[in-house]
Design a protein around this motif. Sequence first.
Motif, PDB file in Angstrom:
ATOM      1  N   ARG A 191       0.812  -1.220   0.000  1.00  0.00           N
ATOM      2  CA  ARG A 191       0.000   0.000   0.000  1.00  0.00           C
ATOM      3  C   ARG A 191       0.844   1.268   0.000  1.00  0.00           C
ATOM      4  N   ARG A 192       2.091   1.149   0.391  1.00  0.00           N
ATOM      5  CA  ARG A 192       2.962   2.328   0.471  1.00  0.00           C
ATOM      6  C   ARG A 192       3.649   2.636  -0.848  1.00  0.00           C
ATOM      7  N   VAL A 193       3.709   1.660  -1.737  1.00  0.00           N
ATOM      8  CA  VAL A 193       4.414   1.845  -2.997  1.00  0.00           C
ATOM      9  C   VAL A 193       3.500   2.557  -3.985  1.00  0.00           C
ATOM     10  N   ARG A 194       4.046   3.569  -4.632  1.00  0.00           N
ATOM     11  CA  ARG A 194       3.248   4.331  -5.596  1.00  0.00           C
ATOM     12  C   ARG A 194       3.254   3.694  -6.972  1.00  0.00           C
ATOM     13  N   ASP A 195       4.393   3.183  -7.388  1.00  0.00           N
ATOM     14  CA  ASP A 195       4.494   2.572  -8.719  1.00  0.00           C
ATOM     15  C   ASP A 195       4.253   1.070  -8.583  1.00  0.00           C
ATOM     16  N   GLN A 196       2.999   0.671  -8.736  1.00  0.00           N
ATOM     17  CA  GLN A 196       2.614  -0.731  -8.530  1.00  0.00           C
ATOM     18  C   GLN A 196       3.233  -1.658  -9.574  1.00  0.00           C
ATOM     19  N   SER A 197       3.456  -1.176 -10.794  1.00  0.00           N
ATOM     20  CA  SER A 197       4.022  -2.055 -11.819  1.00  0.00           C
ATOM     21  C   SER A 197       5.470  -2.418 -11.489  1.00  0.00           C
ATOM     22  N   ARG A 198       6.239  -1.459 -11.006  1.00  0.00           N
ATOM     23  CA  ARG A 198       7.621  -1.778 -10.603  1.00  0.00           C
ATOM     24  C   ARG A 198       7.636  -2.701  -9.388  1.00  0.00           C
ATOM     25  N   PHE A 199       6.725  -2.478  -8.492  1.00  0.00           N
ATOM     26  CA  PHE A 199       6.629  -3.339  -7.319  1.00  0.00           C
ATOM     27  C   PHE A 199       6.289  -4.772  -7.735  1.00  0.00           C
ATOM     28  N   ALA A 200       5.403  -4.913  -8.722  1.00  0.00           N
ATOM     29  CA  ALA A 200       5.067  -6.246  -9.231  1.00  0.00           C
ATOM     30  C   ALA A 200       6.271  -6.903  -9.887  1.00  0.00           C
TER      31      ALA A 200
END
Length: 189
Positions: free
Chosen positions: A34-43
């Motif tokens: 929930r804290r990460v803004r760039d969800q695609s990079r997190f994925a």
Amino acid sequence: VREGEGFFSTPMRGLYLFAGLAYLFAIVYAVFERRVRDQSRFAIVQIAGDLVLLSGVVLITGGAASPFIILYFLIIIGAGILFYRAGSMIAAAASAVLFGIAVAAPFVPRVAAFIDPDGTTLAMGRAAVGYRHLLAVFSFFLVAFLASYLAESLRRVGEELVQASASLADLERRSEHILQSIASGLVTI
């Protein structure tokens, strides 16, 4: 725990370590999701971490003969769902490389002493390990192609659904406007 020393034997310690790391990764992913803004990079980070972790499990549990090879397919399918064709193909290529490292590592003497002390992989032979690796790579890319095809089809159907919903909403607005204007039309007639 009641099993005693056999339960915590040396070959199983590596598997316990990777299971603990898997739980740690899951907790870290959940905390930062929930804290990460760039969800695609997190994925992407999650997929890469899962591939590395799974390759370690495959390495510890028998390399080419590991029963955990099937988990690569789940990661490839997940990458296909999230990133369509490019994601599934990149995940399949990364799986092929990491699986290749996992199945080739027991042929390095220093690594074999730690991972495969009884020599089961060496007894299997290089040709059999190579064949299993080739078969796995073919399977990885086949699953990547099928997953990406299904994900692309699902995306197209979703876009068509959005267009149909927009058309339906427009038609509904027109119908409502006609019904609201019917009284003035009757007075005019």
